[in-house]
Design a protein around this motif. Structure first.
Motif, PDB file in Angstrom:
ATOM      1  N   ARG A 304      40.667  51.150 -75.561  1.00 58.01           N
ATOM      2  CA  ARG A 304      41.226  49.838 -75.219  1.00 58.01           C
ATOM      3  C   ARG A 304      40.222  49.098 -74.331  1.00 58.01           C
ATOM      4  N   LEU A 305      40.123  47.789 -74.522  1.00 58.49           N
ATOM      5  CA  LEU A 305      39.119  47.010 -73.795  1.00 58.49           C
ATOM      6  C   LEU A 305      39.718  45.695 -73.333  1.00 58.49           C
ATOM      7  N   LEU A 306      39.454  45.365 -72.067  1.00 56.37           N
ATOM      8  CA  LEU A 306      39.810  44.058 -71.512  1.00 56.37           C
ATOM      9  C   LEU A 306      38.540  43.389 -71.018  1.00 56.37           C
ATOM     10  N   VAL A 307      38.303  42.155 -71.459  1.00 57.02           N
ATOM     11  CA  VAL A 307      37.105  41.403 -71.066  1.00 57.02           C
ATOM     12  C   VAL A 307      37.540  40.115 -70.377  1.00 57.02           C
ATOM     13  N   LEU A 308      37.058  39.907 -69.145  1.00 55.89           N
ATOM     14  CA  LEU A 308      37.334  38.682 -68.390  1.00 55.89           C
ATOM     15  C   LEU A 308      35.999  37.986 -68.160  1.00 55.89           C
ATOM     16  N   LEU A 309      35.833  36.786 -68.713  1.00 53.39           N
ATOM     17  CA  LEU A 309      34.550  36.095 -68.682  1.00 53.39           C
ATOM     18  C   LEU A 309      34.694  34.712 -68.071  1.00 53.39           C
ATOM     19  N   GLU A 310      33.882  34.447 -67.059  1.00 52.06           N
ATOM     20  CA  GLU A 310      33.830  33.112 -66.470  1.00 52.06           C
ATOM     21  C   GLU A 310      32.968  32.185 -67.336  1.00 52.06           C
ATOM     22  N   PRO A 311      33.244  30.893 -67.333  1.00 53.52           N
ATOM     23  CA  PRO A 311      32.422  29.980 -68.145  1.00 53.52           C
ATOM     24  C   PRO A 311      31.030  29.754 -67.578  1.00 53.52           C
ATOM     25  N   TRP A 312      30.828  30.072 -66.299  1.00 52.09           N
ATOM     26  CA  TRP A 312      29.535  29.754 -65.681  1.00 52.09           C
ATOM     27  C   TRP A 312      28.534  30.877 -65.842  1.00 52.09           C
ATOM     28  N   THR A 313      28.908  31.981 -66.469  1.00 53.16           N
ATOM     29  CA  THR A 313      28.012  33.130 -66.604  1.00 53.16           C
ATOM     30  C   THR A 313      26.821  32.785 -67.487  1.00 53.16           C
ATOM     31  N   GLU A 314      25.632  33.043 -66.979  1.00 54.93           N
ATOM     32  CA  GLU A 314      24.425  32.809 -67.767  1.00 54.93           C
ATOM     33  C   GLU A 314      24.053  34.086 -68.510  1.00 54.93           C
ATOM     34  N   VAL A 315      23.654  33.924 -69.749  1.00 53.36           N
ATOM     35  CA  VAL A 315      23.234  35.076 -70.546  1.00 53.36           C
ATOM     36  C   VAL A 315      21.845  35.508 -70.104  1.00 53.36           C
ATOM     37  N   ASN A 316      21.698  36.798 -69.825  1.00 53.51           N
ATOM     38  CA  ASN A 316      20.407  37.335 -69.409  1.00 53.51           C
ATOM     39  C   ASN A 316      19.575  37.648 -70.650  1.00 53.51           C
ATOM     40  N   ALA A 317      18.640  36.762 -70.968  1.00 54.01           N
ATOM     41  CA  ALA A 317      17.824  36.939 -72.175  1.00 54.01           C
ATOM     42  C   ALA A 317      16.550  37.706 -71.907  1.00 54.01           C
ATOM     43  N   ALA A 318      16.434  38.197 -70.644  1.00 49.99           N
ATOM     44  CA  ALA A 318      15.184  38.865 -70.293  1.00 49.99           C
ATOM     45  C   ALA A 318      15.041  40.211 -70.991  1.00 49.99           C
ATOM     46  N   LEU A 319      16.132  40.735 -71.508  1.00 53.16           N
ATOM     47  CA  LEU A 319      16.045  42.026 -72.176  1.00 53.16           C
ATOM     48  C   LEU A 319      15.318  41.945 -73.510  1.00 53.16           C
ATOM     49  N   GLY A 320      15.221  40.755 -74.024  1.00 56.00           N
ATOM     50  CA  GLY A 320      14.492  40.583 -75.275  1.00 56.00           C
ATOM     51  C   GLY A 320      15.283  40.979 -76.502  1.00 56.00           C
ATOM     52  N   HIS A 321      16.574  41.180 -76.333  1.00 56.91           N
ATOM     53  CA  HIS A 321      17.389  41.573 -77.476  1.00 56.91           C
ATOM     54  C   HIS A 321      18.342  40.465 -77.903  1.00 56.91           C
ATOM     55  N   GLY A 322      18.288  39.318 -77.219  1.00 55.35           N
ATOM     56  CA  GLY A 322      19.223  38.249 -77.543  1.00 55.35           C
ATOM     57  C   GLY A 322      20.584  38.524 -76.933  1.00 55.35           C
ATOM     58  N   ASN A 493      52.059  38.391 -63.775  1.00 59.82           N
ATOM     59  CA  ASN A 493      52.766  38.851 -64.968  1.00 59.82           C
ATOM     60  C   ASN A 493      51.838  38.958 -66.168  1.00 59.82           C
ATOM     61  N   LEU A 494      50.933  37.989 -66.321  1.00 62.39           N
ATOM     62  CA  LEU A 494      50.004  38.043 -67.445  1.00 62.39           C
ATOM     63  C   LEU A 494      49.155  39.301 -67.371  1.00 62.39           C
ATOM     64  N   MET A 495      48.673  39.624 -66.177  1.00 57.90           N
ATOM     65  CA  MET A 495      47.802  40.788 -66.056  1.00 57.90           C
ATOM     66  C   MET A 495      48.572  42.084 -66.303  1.00 57.90           C
ATOM     67  N   LEU A 496      49.751  42.199 -65.741  1.00 49.95           N
ATOM     68  CA  LEU A 496      50.520  43.432 -65.940  1.00 49.95           C
ATOM     69  C   LEU A 496      50.955  43.586 -67.392  1.00 49.95           C
ATOM     70  N   ASN A 497      51.349  42.501 -68.021  1.00 54.72           N
ATOM     71  CA  ASN A 497      51.718  42.575 -69.433  1.00 54.72           C
ATOM     72  C   ASN A 497      50.525  42.967 -70.295  1.00 54.72           C
ATOM     73  N   THR A 498      49.343  42.477 -69.915  1.00 55.41           N
ATOM     74  CA  THR A 498      48.136  42.815 -70.680  1.00 55.41           C
ATOM     75  C   THR A 498      47.848  44.313 -70.600  1.00 55.41           C
ATOM     76  N   PHE A 499      47.945  44.883 -69.408  1.00 57.12           N
ATOM     77  CA  PHE A 499      47.692  46.325 -69.277  1.00 57.12           C
ATOM     78  C   PHE A 499      48.776  47.138 -69.975  1.00 57.12           C
ATOM     79  N   ALA A 500      49.997  46.658 -69.912  1.00 58.29           N
ATOM     80  CA  ALA A 500      51.073  47.381 -70.595  1.00 58.29           C
ATOM     81  C   ALA A 500      50.846  47.375 -72.106  1.00 58.29           C
ATOM     82  N   TRP A 501      50.391  46.224 -72.648  1.00 62.00           N
ATOM     83  CA  TRP A 501      50.145  46.160 -74.095  1.00 62.00           C
ATOM     84  C   TRP A 501      48.933  47.006 -74.482  1.00 62.00           C
ATOM     85  N   LEU A 502      47.885  46.923 -73.674  1.00 64.46           N
ATOM     86  CA  LEU A 502      46.699  47.717 -73.988  1.00 64.46           C
ATOM     87  C   LEU A 502      47.006  49.208 -73.961  1.00 64.46           C
TER      88      LEU A 502
END
Length: 558
Positions: A304-322, A493-502
């Protein structure tokens, strides 16, 4: 003589009335003023009675106003005696009824189901200090009434009230080093134990907390939640009141999840297989391809996976893998995470979203009227019971991709109101650019969270296909200390429901606090005395005064 007798009688009645009023107001039968007025009234009454009797001696019999006056005096004393007895009785009778909306609420069906399915005894110990604190009394009474409701559905629930100041040896045996002054509830069964600490301005035992604790002491295993590290993710030990993540961690611990950190080694990329849920909480950069592969392998085994992403996050392209994470979510789970931020010119804070279950903002919008209840998806288990507002700081779009892989079902959980658009120039906006919507940018309502279920190629021990579950939310700040600790109930409630569903624990969904808590009104002693005096003596005396006034006016104008 007649005038003196009348004045003596009136003075006696006045002294007795003063004595009774002082008794009710001071709530003490031993006050000097009460007894002084009472004795003076009785003395004057006795004098009046003697004078009235002497007057009757020269009359023809028990006729006339004097005889009527004696009768009235005896009736008055008898009536006052009844009032005093009733007052003493009700002031000493320790009984109450909770007629508030909170007190009349029935147990949730899930709670009843858990109680009726109990197969072994559970001990509930209620620890309340003997304090002269009305809030503690209220919390104790509400807790015991709630537990009494629960006991109606099972004979295996044993409830006991303890004074922690007296029962120290039992507390030490349970491993309790301290208890809350507002009350502590211990749920025990066999070797498992859960502790619920009551707190807040109006302490109460939440049905959600009790049911969750009950399930956990009855189950034989615990769920493990791992938070990915290595990408500047939000730290669960950060106690910053605004940006910290400690409240998020404490919330999960309170829900009986075992939490920990997970670092995927590039030299040996693997997600621990015993992990029930993996969380990627606001990474500061992108993931390495080997980390993505390790997570994919973990999900292929039913993870099971939960991903929380902010809109301001910059993609680190320094790895050279895109870029890695967003394309992988789209290709494997059909979840498209936008490289944008939602804005509205109609809001005081253009980037802030307040989501509700009201359809009013969506009038005239045809799309989604069958699937959504306001901003919340009607059918999905995570959102179908949400009835509290969500407050999100800044959000990016998260939607169902145009092409969804075979074996995957994607549901868009939340959507913005129609006045938002998806601003694509995030970098320019961060540098202070103007709020200008371009023609090519998408307008609202826009999806901002999605859940996906993927059928893997593996089967479990029963031969059924193994499925993995993923939830992606285009915001991470809604679970910071600043949001969760300010009692934004919808976020919780949103967070607890999410963990319960996951974790496939739907039995806990929809029994979150309804927000219909009746706050206790704590009255001072003066307030209580005023209420008793107004509702009893003042009303009666006003009626008597009105009667006397009418009598005098009638005699005057007869």
């Amino acid at each position: 003589m007649s005038r003196i007798r009348t004045l003596t009688g009136l003075a006696s009645a006045g002294c007795l009335a003063i004595s009774l009023n002082l008794l009710v107001w001071q709530q003490s039968a031993y006050a000097g003023a009460v007894w002084g007025a009472l004795l003076l009234g009785l003395a004057l009454g006795a004098a009046w009675l003697v004078m009235a009797t002497a007057g009757l001696a020269g009359s023809a019999g028990w006729e006339g106003w004097a005889a009527g006056g004696v009768n009235a005096a005896l009736s008055t004393f008898f009536f006052l005696g009844i009032c005093v007895v009733l007052f003493v009785f009700f002031s000493k009778w320790d009984a109450s009824w909770d007629l508030t909306q909170e007190g009349r609420r029935e147990l949730a069906p899930q709670t009843v189901q858990v109680l009726q399915s109990m197969n072994r005894e559970v001990e509930v110990l209620c620890l309340f200090l003997r304090l002269d604190d009305e809030l503690v009394w209220i919390a104790r009474d509400k807790t015991l009434r709630f537990l009494e409701q629960c006991r109606k559905h099972t004979g295996l629930l044993k409830v006991e009230e303890l004074d922690p100041q007296i029962e120290m040896p039992r507390l030490e045996a349970m491993g309790l080093t301290h208890v809350s002054t507002q009350g502590t509830i211990v749920i025990r069964s066999g070797g498992r134990q859960r502790v619920i600490t009551l707190s807040g301005g109006s302490p109460r035992l939440e049905e959600r907390d009790f049911t969750n604790a009950l399930i956990n002491v009855l189950r034989d295993s615990e769920l493990h939640v791992g938070f990915l590290t290595g990408h500047q993710e939000r730290d669960l030990s950060d106690t910053d009141p605004q940006t910290g993540g400690s409240a998020f961690g404490n919330l999960l611990v309170g829900e009986s999840y075992q939490i920990g950190r997970v670092a995927i080694q590039i030299s040996n990329p693997e997600v621990p297989p015993e992990l029930d849920i993996l969380v990627i909480n606001n990474p500061g950069g992108d993931l390495h391809p080997l980390e993505i592969q390790a997570i994919d392998d973990y999900l292929e085994q039913g993870g099971r996976l939960l991903v929380l992403l902010e809109p301001w996050t910059e993609v680190n392209a320094a790895l050279g893998h895109g870029e890695q994470l967003r394309p992988w979510l789209e290709s494997r789970f059909g979840i498209q995470v936008g490289s944008d931020v939602l804005l509205s010119k109609d809001r005081e804070k253009p980037w802030q979203l307040e989501l509700r279950n009201s359809d009013a903002p969506f009038e005239g919008v045809d799309a989604g009227f069958m699937q959504y209840n306001g901003s919340f998806h009607k059918e999905h288990a995570i959102t179908n019971s949400l009835d509290q507002a969500l407050l999100l700081g800044s959000v990016r779009s998260v939607s169902r991709a145009e092409k969804v892989p075979d074996g995957v079902v994607v549901t868009e959980l939340l959507r913005s109101t129609p006045d938002y658009w998806a601003e694509s120039d995030v970098k320019g906006l961060r540098e202070g650019g103007p709020l200008v919507r371009h023609a090519e940018e998408r307008g609202g309502p826009l999806p901002i969270a999605a859940a996906a279920v993927r059928r893997t190629e593996n089967v479990d021990e029963t031969g059924q296909p193994v499925t993995s579950r993923v939830v992606v939310v285009g915001d991470a700040d809604f679970v910071t200390n600043g949001q969760l600790m300010t009692e934004v109930q919808g976020n919780l409630n949103l967070m607890l429901n999410t963990f319960a569903w996951l974790s496939e624990r739907e039995d806990l969904i929809a029994i979150r606090p309804s927000g219909k808590t009746d706050r206790a009104i704590v009255l001072s002693d003066r307030d209580k005395r005023a209420i008793v005096w107004v509702s009893t003596l003042l009303t009666v005396q006003l009626i008597i005064a009105a009667g006397i006034a009418v009598y005098i006016l009638r005699r005057k104008y007869r």
